[in-house]
Scaffold this motif. Structure first.
Motif, PDB file in Angstrom:
ATOM      1  N   VAL A 179      70.052  42.826  13.189  1.00 30.87           N
ATOM      2  CA  VAL A 179      71.100  42.566  14.168  1.00 30.87           C
ATOM      3  C   VAL A 179      72.289  43.485  13.880  1.00 30.87           C
ATOM      4  O   VAL A 179      72.915  44.007  14.798  1.00 30.87           O
ATOM      5  N   GLN A 180      72.561  43.686  12.615  1.00 31.16           N
ATOM      6  CA  GLN A 180      73.681  44.558  12.235  1.00 31.16           C
ATOM      7  C   GLN A 180      73.464  45.984  12.748  1.00 31.16           C
ATOM      8  O   GLN A 180      74.388  46.612  13.266  1.00 31.16           O
ATOM      9  N   ARG A 239      73.946  45.960  16.533  1.00 30.66           N
ATOM     10  CA  ARG A 239      75.376  45.876  16.858  1.00 30.66           C
ATOM     11  C   ARG A 239      76.054  47.215  16.654  1.00 30.66           C
ATOM     12  O   ARG A 239      76.889  47.627  17.462  1.00 30.66           O
ATOM     13  N   LYS A 291      82.510  44.652  23.698  1.00 27.57           N
ATOM     14  CA  LYS A 291      82.593  44.895  22.257  1.00 27.57           C
ATOM     15  C   LYS A 291      83.152  43.662  21.546  1.00 27.57           C
ATOM     16  O   LYS A 291      82.676  43.292  20.467  1.00 27.57           O
ATOM     17  N   GLN A 304      75.099  49.511  19.553  1.00 31.79           N
ATOM     18  CA  GLN A 304      75.795  49.101  20.771  1.00 31.79           C
ATOM     19  C   GLN A 304      77.279  49.456  20.689  1.00 31.79           C
ATOM     20  O   GLN A 304      77.866  49.948  21.646  1.00 31.79           O
ATOM     21  N   SER A 305      77.866  49.223  19.535  1.00 31.92           N
ATOM     22  CA  SER A 305      79.284  49.525  19.340  1.00 31.92           C
ATOM     23  C   SER A 305      79.548  51.017  19.506  1.00 31.92           C
ATOM     24  O   SER A 305      80.525  51.420  20.144  1.00 31.92           O
ATOM     25  N   LEU A 357      80.406  41.245  21.320  1.00 32.62           N
ATOM     26  CA  LEU A 357      79.404  41.727  20.373  1.00 32.62           C
ATOM     27  C   LEU A 357      79.756  41.338  18.939  1.00 32.62           C
ATOM     28  O   LEU A 357      78.898  40.979  18.146  1.00 32.62           O
ATOM     29  N   PHE A 358      81.044  41.391  18.614  1.00 33.13           N
ATOM     30  CA  PHE A 358      81.492  41.094  17.256  1.00 33.13           C
ATOM     31  C   PHE A 358      82.096  39.697  17.119  1.00 33.13           C
ATOM     32  O   PHE A 358      82.630  39.352  16.069  1.00 33.13           O
TER      33      PHE A 358
END
Length: 158
Positions: free
Chosen positions: A66-67, A70, A106, A73-74, A109-110
């Motif tokens: 997942v990291q 992410r 974003k 995507q970021s 996302l975080f």
């Protein structure tokens, strides 16, 4: 009915080459290329490019954290924001909307828009009794009088 092109369930088995092309399609998509661009690059139709990206995602899902997803995507969102920022600064409301949407994505996302966390303290009878004794000691220390103890719930019924 099994042959070299089918698995033991009789379904079409993908070759290693096909799996590599699916991964290539996924890599191009993650770099921000459109499905039409992927289709042109890999010389396939747009629907086929879409299926290739989907299979690439399915094949890579268990191996990618997942990291990592992410972070990818970021990075893509950062590129969108950076590309549009000069137009936003020039006053384009349309581009500002897109940048805000990218920033909202974003934040999601975080987990930046998570609800505020609060600490809830549960007061038990012994904690309340201790607090009352401390308050009574303060009252006495300042020369005051402590009223007689009030009857508790069990004492009131008698």
């Amino acid at each position: 009915m099994t042959n070299e092109n089918h698995d033991h369930h009789g379904r079409f088995a993908r070759t290693e080459g096909a799996m590599l092309r699916d991964q290539e399609a996924l890599a191009l998509r993650l770099q921000g290329m459109s499905l039409a661009g992927i289709a042109e690059r890999l010389e396939v139709s747009v629907p086929t490019a879409h299926r290739m990206v989907q299979r690439g995602l399915r094949d890579s899902a268990p191996t990618r954290s997942v990291q990592e997803l992410r972070a990818e995507q970021s990075a893509m969102l950062d590129e969108v924001i950076a590309a549009l920022w000069p137009r936003v600064q020039a006053g384009s409301a349309r581009h500002a909307e897109v940048v805000l949407k990218a920033m909202e994505r974003k934040a999601k996302l975080f987990g930046l828009d998570a609800p505020e966390q609060r600490v809830v303290e549960v007061l038990t009878a012994d904690v309340l009794d201790r607090a009352i004794r401390e308050l009574e000691a303060e009252v006495i220390a300042f020369g005051g009088e402590v009223p007689p103890e009030l009857p508790g719930p069990a004492e009131e019924d008698e």
